[in-house]
Design an enzyme around this catalytic site. Structure first.
Site, short mmCIF file in Angstrom:
data_model
loop_
_atom_site.label_atom_id
_atom_site.label_comp_id
_atom_site.label_asym_id
_atom_site.label_seq_id
_atom_site.Cartn_x
_atom_site.Cartn_y
_atom_site.Cartn_z
N LYS A 86 -5.26 -32.87 24.58
CA LYS A 86 -5.78 -34.25 25.15
C LYS A 86 -7.32 -34.19 24.58
O LYS A 86 -8.02 -33.05 25.16
CB LYS A 86 -5.50 -34.78 26.27
CG LYS A 86 -3.90 -35.06 26.50
CD LYS A 86 -3.82 -35.56 28.03
CE LYS A 86 -2.36 -36.28 28.30
NZ LYS A 86 -2.35 -36.91 29.68
N GLU A 143 11.00 -42.85 38.54
CA GLU A 143 10.83 -43.80 39.73
C GLU A 143 12.06 -43.84 40.45
O GLU A 143 12.09 -44.13 41.56
CB GLU A 143 10.59 -45.11 38.93
CG GLU A 143 9.18 -45.06 38.18
CD GLU A 143 9.10 -44.70 36.82
OE1 GLU A 143 8.18 -44.70 36.25
OE2 GLU A 143 10.15 -44.44 36.34
N ARG A 151 12.00 -50.03 37.52
CA ARG A 151 12.83 -48.87 37.19
C ARG A 151 13.66 -48.46 38.11
O ARG A 151 14.64 -47.45 37.90
CB ARG A 151 12.09 -47.79 36.42
CG ARG A 151 11.08 -48.50 35.37
CD ARG A 151 10.39 -47.56 34.57
NE ARG A 151 11.26 -47.16 33.40
CZ ARG A 151 10.75 -46.22 32.66
NH1 ARG A 151 9.60 -45.34 32.73
NH2 ARG A 151 11.67 -45.69 31.59
#
Length: 615
Positions: free
Chosen positions: A275, A361, A389
């Protein structure tokens, strides 16, 4: 880069030119995001991978699906949207995520995680059944692989015959040491080559009539590959695993992807990227540069000279620590949103009571239910759009059993630049119909803390919704005392019109109330409603107006209308909120004004209704 209008142009380049193109592309991404804001670290990390995918595959004929899609800026730039990047995530501009309506190269719209493999598998089956020779690639990050849906898709793919599906795992949370990396490069290219595939198939054909020997050969093959790569899980699911390889090395990436394209079938490629690649500040702190606003790349992100007003997320984070210090039963849970949901300090102070369950979730909600069964008091810090979700778990595992779980719903209402995929527009409507559940809508920072106290101390499931960003600047204080459950507060006494406000649109509604000499009520709770106050207001006012930053259909206004109907009270009611449409990205205040939810819009809507009522 200016000569690249589509991936077809890219594929006409000599492979040696791609390294220079990668440098230009990375510089353009950095410059572009610094001007508009957006996701940076993830996009800097996928430059070479994006180039290699479009170079090796015949997009858009071959389908490319980006999981989440926050790393798709290089993809957008290479697929004819370079100039459009100037309007990224701005009203009328292009989305920060893949969008089918935006480009034929965006094979599937994404923004929530862990959907790519399911979508790409569906496409692969459709292509197979239509007799279309096509490749299907799902690019998924290591974080998104924590979600059960990703493994559900892998499991289903493993028993789906004759489909071409390549899953690219973009692993950006680890590095490869040079010796292991060099060996894995060789191994990945060997396993993806035609020689290995043909030899393996020939061996199977020769040995199929000698089952014991064939079984031994398969076992030896598995052990050989297992010694060199973490292939076991994916191989058992039916995929041919290879990697990990360096996701920034085009000389390795492109031949491997070209071999995989020719092989077809179920393939799994593990690439490792970094990243923030190429921008030292982002490499050093990829979290800070994950989704920055506008900044000067030569200087980096700077803290403002004067402290900004506290955000609702910060108010929640401080409250969580204070309440945890007062009550040892409190447990904090987040599905991979530690920074976004304000749990950094809580993790530092209460590490054994902090749980980041990853992008999962559904598990987060049921995990909280299990904690509650044993006397703990879990607080689930989750974005409104992500709780969608875990809706089945909220109903079946928490509310049905009336368990003591508190949901802190961040990013409720309009979220601005992230657009429709992240908007928290529906939580009031989808929670209001669930029995046992309390729904609180604080109007400012002080109310947020008071209602968090109230919902946490309530012995049952409860939710507190609050928006992205700061409120009006109210001092939240340090109280841990609750308010009376279901009790609203009259902020202004007026006549004829009563504005019933649910949430942080109260300041805008207050200005409209002043102009109209109307009664103004901070309702505080959608469920339970303050029915005694509603009855008084219905008896003394000619028009009731509900105001909410949530979907009008099934929302707080609907709750008031249903109550009037149930009580056989005939009184005009005007419901103001978000319309029955997906609301695009843009500035939060501008969007609300465009929807008539600023002071002027609220006043205009009320005057128009009064005029109609009079006629």
């Amino acid at each position: 880069m200016e000569g690249i209008q589509s991936p077809a142009d890219l594929r006409r380049l000599d492979r040696r030119e791609l390294k220079d193109l990668a440098v230009e592309l990375r510089a353009f991404v950095l410059d572009s995001v610094s001007r508009t804001g957006g996701h940076l670290s993830s996009n800097l990390g996928t430059v070479e991978l994006t180039l290699a995918l479009h170079y090796a595959f015949d997009t858009p004929h071959d389908r490319l699906v980006w999981d989440v899609g926050h790393q798709s800026y290089p993809h957008k730039i290479l697929t004819g949207r370079r100039e459009a990047m100037a309007g990224l995530r701005q009203r009328g501009g292009i989305s920060g995520f893949p969008r089918r309506a935006e480009s034929p190269y965006d094979a599937f719209g994404t923004a929530h995680s862990s959907t790519s493999i399911s979508a790409a598998l569906g496409m692969a089956v459709a292509s197979r059944n239509a007799g279309i020779d096509r490749q299907h690639v799902a690019v998924i990050g290591d974080g998104a692989m924590t979600a059960g849906m990703a493994f559900e898709a892998l499991n289903n793919a493993g028993v789906t015959p004759d489909v071409n599906l390549l899953v690219v795992l973009n692993d950006n949370d680890m590095s490869i040491s040079p010796p292991v990396g060099a060996l894995n490069y060789y191994f990945a290219r060997l396993l993806s080559g035609q020689f290995y595939a043909r030899a393996k198939n020939m061996g199977r054909a020769m040995l199929q009539h000698v089952p014991p020997v064939l079984a031994l050969a398969r076992k030896l093959e598995g052990h050989a590959k297992g010694m060199l790569s973490p292939a076991t899980l994916f191989e058992e699911l039916g995929f041919n695993y290879m990697g990990p390889i360096d996701g920034h090395d085009l000389d390795v990436l492109i031949p491997t992807l070209e071999n995989l394209r020719r092989l077809g079938g179920l393939q799994f490629l593990h690439v490792v990227t970094r990243k923030g690649r190429g921008y030292k500040l982002a490499e050093a702190d990829p979290v800070l540069y994950h989704g920055p606003g506008k900044f000067d790349p030569s200087v980096g992100i700077q803290k403002p000279a004067t402290p900004a007003r506290r955000t609702f997320t910060q108010v929640f984070g401080a409250w969580l620590c204070d309440m945890a210090a007062a009550d040892a039963r409190l447990m904090g849970i987040t599905p991979a949103m530690r920074e976004g949901s304000g749990l950094v300090e809580f993790e530092r102070r209460f590490p054994r009571r902090y749980f980041d369950v990853g992008i999962a979730e559904q598990h987060a909600v049921t995990f909280a239910a299990g904690l509650a069964c044993e006397g703990c008091k879990p607080v689930v810090a989750i974005y409104s759009t992500f709780l969608q979700r875990g809706y089945d778990q909220l109903i079946h595992d928490v509310a049905l059993q009336n368990l003591d779980v508190t949901f802190a719903l961040d990013r409720a209402g309009i979220v601005g630049a992230d657009g429709a995929t992240h908007a928290g527009n529906y939580d009031i409507a989808y929670l209001r119909c669930v029995p046992n559940l309390v729904i609180a809508t604080p109007s400012d920072e002080r109310e947020a803390r008071l209602l968090l106290n109230t919902c946490f101390l309530h012995p049952g499931p409860a939710s507190v919704r609050y928006p992205r960003g700061a409120g009006c600047g109210a001092d939240p204080g340090d109280s841990l005392e609750p308010v009376e459950l279901g009790r609203a507060v009259v902020r202004r006494e007026g006549r004829d019109v009563a504005l019933l406000v649910f949430g942080t649109l109260l300041p805008e509604a207050a200005r409209a109330a002043e102009a109209l000499d109307a009664t103004l009520v901070d309702m505080r709770f959608v469920k339970p409603l303050d029915e005694a106050l509603l009855r008084r207001l219905a008896d003394t006012h000619g028009l009731l107006v509900t105001v909410e930053e949530g979907a009008v259909m099934g929302g707080a206004g609907s709750a008031v209308a249903e109550w009037l109907n149930r009580e056989a009270i005939v009184r005009p009611i005007l419901q103001l909120g978000l319309p029955d449409e997906f609301i695009d990205h843009g500035d939060q205040k501008a969007i609300l004004a465009g929807l008539g939810l600023d002071a002027g819009g609220i006043e205009a809507s009320i005057r128009q209704r009064l005029k109609r009522n009079a006629s």
